[in-house]
Design a protein around this motif. Structure first.
Motif, PDB file in Angstrom:
ATOM      1  N   LEU A 148       0.739  -1.219  -0.122  1.00 52.68           N
ATOM      2  CA  LEU A 148      -0.381  -0.069   0.141  1.00 52.68           C
ATOM      3  C   LEU A 148       1.052   1.064  -0.027  1.00 52.68           C
ATOM      4  N   ARG A 149       1.797   1.040   0.777  1.00 55.59           N
ATOM      5  CA  ARG A 149       2.866   2.562   1.046  1.00 55.59           C
ATOM      6  C   ARG A 149       3.897   2.757  -0.174  1.00 55.59           C
ATOM      7  N   ALA A 150       4.153   1.633  -1.354  1.00 54.88           N
ATOM      8  CA  ALA A 150       4.350   1.995  -2.292  1.00 54.88           C
ATOM      9  C   ALA A 150       3.842   2.477  -3.223  1.00 54.88           C
ATOM     10  N   LEU A 151       2.394   1.587  -3.660  1.00 58.42           N
ATOM     11  CA  LEU A 151       1.711   2.424  -4.286  1.00 58.42           C
ATOM     12  C   LEU A 151       0.892   3.667  -3.616  1.00 58.42           C
ATOM     13  N   SER A 152       0.680   3.949  -2.708  1.00 61.50           N
ATOM     14  CA  SER A 152       0.452   5.370  -2.962  1.00 61.50           C
ATOM     15  C   SER A 152       1.751   6.281  -3.008  1.00 61.50           C
ATOM     16  N   GLU A 153       3.000   5.923  -2.490  1.00 66.31           N
ATOM     17  CA  GLU A 153       3.948   7.149  -2.750  1.00 66.31           C
ATOM     18  C   GLU A 153       4.522   7.612  -4.473  1.00 66.31           C
ATOM     19  N   ALA A 154       3.545   6.150  -5.111  1.00 66.43           N
ATOM     20  CA  ALA A 154       3.657   6.266  -6.184  1.00 66.43           C
ATOM     21  C   ALA A 154       1.985   7.046  -7.076  1.00 66.43           C
ATOM     22  N   HIS A 155       1.318   7.609  -6.102  1.00 58.01           N
ATOM     23  CA  HIS A 155       0.661   8.413  -6.276  1.00 58.01           C
ATOM     24  C   HIS A 155      -0.670   7.849  -6.993  1.00 58.01           C
ATOM     25  N   TYR A 156      -0.538   6.619  -6.366  1.00 63.17           N
ATOM     26  CA  TYR A 156      -2.166   5.525  -6.791  1.00 63.17           C
ATOM     27  C   TYR A 156      -3.309   6.037  -6.012  1.00 63.17           C
ATOM     28  N   PRO A 157      -4.427   6.183  -7.172  1.00 58.94           N
ATOM     29  CA  PRO A 157      -5.386   7.022  -6.166  1.00 58.94           C
ATOM     30  C   PRO A 157      -5.992   5.784  -5.232  1.00 58.94           C
ATOM     31  N   ILE A 158      -5.950   6.456  -3.741  1.00 59.52           N
ATOM     32  CA  ILE A 158      -5.807   5.738  -2.346  1.00 59.52           C
ATOM     33  C   ILE A 158      -7.554   5.557  -2.380  1.00 59.52           C
ATOM     34  N   ASP A 159      -8.363   6.105  -2.978  1.00 60.44           N
ATOM     35  CA  ASP A 159     -10.137   5.871  -2.986  1.00 60.44           C
ATOM     36  C   ASP A 159     -10.576   4.665  -4.228  1.00 60.44           C
ATOM     37  N   THR A 160      -9.484   4.717  -4.701  1.00 65.29           N
ATOM     38  CA  THR A 160     -10.441   3.513  -5.881  1.00 65.29           C
ATOM     39  C   THR A 160     -11.286   2.803  -5.811  1.00 65.29           C
ATOM     40  N   GLN A 161     -11.967   2.509  -6.501  1.00 63.26           N
ATOM     41  CA  GLN A 161     -13.040   1.201  -5.346  1.00 63.26           C
ATOM     42  C   GLN A 161     -13.442   0.499  -6.768  1.00 63.26           C
ATOM     43  N   THR A 162     -13.948  -1.318  -6.497  1.00 64.19           N
ATOM     44  CA  THR A 162     -13.670  -2.117  -6.648  1.00 64.19           C
ATOM     45  C   THR A 162     -14.941  -2.276  -7.878  1.00 64.19           C
ATOM     46  N   SER A 163     -15.652  -3.133  -8.766  1.00 68.20           N
ATOM     47  CA  SER A 163     -16.314  -3.070  -8.832  1.00 68.20           C
ATOM     48  C   SER A 163     -17.606  -2.819  -8.139  1.00 68.20           C
ATOM     49  N   SER A 164     -17.771  -3.900  -7.063  1.00 68.80           N
ATOM     50  CA  SER A 164     -18.898  -4.014  -6.109  1.00 68.80           C
ATOM     51  C   SER A 164     -18.732  -2.204  -5.474  1.00 68.80           C
ATOM     52  N   GLY A 165     -17.466  -1.495  -5.770  1.00 67.49           N
ATOM     53  CA  GLY A 165     -17.660  -0.157  -4.889  1.00 67.49           C
ATOM     54  C   GLY A 165     -16.836  -0.585  -3.334  1.00 67.49           C
ATOM     55  N   TYR A 166     -15.861  -1.268  -3.574  1.00 69.29           N
ATOM     56  CA  TYR A 166     -15.447  -1.043  -2.186  1.00 69.29           C
ATOM     57  C   TYR A 166     -13.425  -0.405  -2.501  1.00 69.29           C
ATOM     58  N   THR A 167     -13.349   0.203  -1.349  1.00 71.92           N
ATOM     59  CA  THR A 167     -12.324   0.821  -1.230  1.00 71.92           C
ATOM     60  C   THR A 167     -11.628   0.077  -0.551  1.00 71.92           C
ATOM     61  N   ALA A 168      -9.772   0.535  -0.312  1.00 70.90           N
ATOM     62  CA  ALA A 168      -9.070  -0.635   0.292  1.00 70.90           C
ATOM     63  C   ALA A 168      -9.464  -0.524   1.374  1.00 70.90           C
ATOM     64  N   VAL A 169      -9.540   0.804   2.132  1.00 69.78           N
ATOM     65  CA  VAL A 169     -10.191   1.198   3.449  1.00 69.78           C
ATOM     66  C   VAL A 169     -11.829   0.107   3.788  1.00 69.78           C
ATOM     67  N   ILE A 170     -12.199  -0.482   3.370  1.00 66.99           N
ATOM     68  CA  ILE A 170     -13.831  -0.937   3.482  1.00 66.99           C
ATOM     69  C   ILE A 170     -12.944  -2.463   4.006  1.00 66.99           C
ATOM     70  N   LEU A 171     -12.141  -2.834   2.413  1.00 67.36           N
ATOM     71  CA  LEU A 171     -11.863  -4.114   3.038  1.00 67.36           C
ATOM     72  C   LEU A 171     -10.807  -4.381   4.166  1.00 67.36           C
ATOM     73  N   THR A 172      -9.846  -3.323   4.375  1.00 67.00           N
ATOM     74  CA  THR A 172      -9.096  -3.620   5.441  1.00 67.00           C
ATOM     75  C   THR A 172      -9.957  -3.746   6.395  1.00 67.00           C
TER      76      THR A 172
END
Length: 215
Positions: A73-97
């Motif tokens: 997660l850190r590697a991708l967020s530091e590479a500017h990955y959009p952290i609130d991206t959602q799955t096809s079901s609408g799950y964010t990474a926060v929801i999954l954790t």
């Protein structure tokens, strides 16, 4: 000498490799940790200054959330990955954790500003998911995320509704103390008290009455 054993042997030579490939493919697609084991080093080597293609890294991002790989997660967020991206079901990474009980990964995401209030396609938030699963430590973390206390899902249910419905009795007074409305009506016009009484859940009903539920 019959050719039947020979034909069987030839069939096994053909079938067994195919089965091995299918089993390996199934394991790869079903186990997030295995996918990250294969791709993790490549992800960690992404330069921090590089803006990654979001969709290219969707699967590793969500896999990392599910299994608590904060390093990914850190590697991708530091590479500017959009952290609130959602799955096809609408799950964010926060929801999954929250749903998969990964407290360290959740803390990391909240610390970098991930939106804890965003619901899935049914409107269910990370807090609702934690209450549903009974992950009380996760739910307590999410109480401090400053989301609207009576935020409702598509069915009009709030976090207090979830706490009552699934018997998370300690959370009913915690939510009420933060301003949750014990008489909030869902999309069908039912309050949490009415719902639990229909289920015969007297413990939740008593807890709701203690915080002011009257109908």
């Amino acid at each position: 000498m019959s050719s039947r054993p020979l034909r069987r042997r030839r069939t096994l030579y053909v079938v067994l490799p195919i089965l091995a490939i299918l089993i390996a493919a199934g394991a790869y697609f079903c186990f997030p940790a295995l996918r990250l084991l294969i791709h993790g080093d490549r992800i960690r080597e992404i330069p921090n200054a590089q803006w990654v293609d979001a969709h290219r890294y969707d699967q590793p991002w969500f896999d990392a959330a599910r299994v608590g790989r904060t390093d990914i997660l850190r590697a991708l967020s530091e590479a500017h990955y959009p952290i609130d991206t959602q799955t096809s079901s609408g799950y964010t990474a926060v929801i999954l954790t929250a749903y998969d009980e990964q407290p360290e990964a959740l803390d990391y995401l909240l610390g970098i500003g991930a939106d804890a209030c965003r619901g899935d396609r049914n409107g269910n938030t990370a807090l609702m998911g934690a209450l549903y699963k009974g992950h009380t430590a996760i739910a307590k973390r999410l109480l401090d995320a400053h989301c609207p206390i009576d935020q409702a899902n598509n069915s009009g249910e709030t976090a207090l509704s979830f706490a009552a419905l699934f018997g998370r009795l300690e959370f009913i007074p915690l939510l009420a103390a933060r301003g949750a409305d014990p008489n909030h009506a869902d999309a069908q016009g039912n309050t949490p008290l009415q719902v639990v009484l229909k289920q015969g859940n007297e413990e939740s009903a008593a807890a709701l009455r203690k915080v002011g539920a009257i109908r």
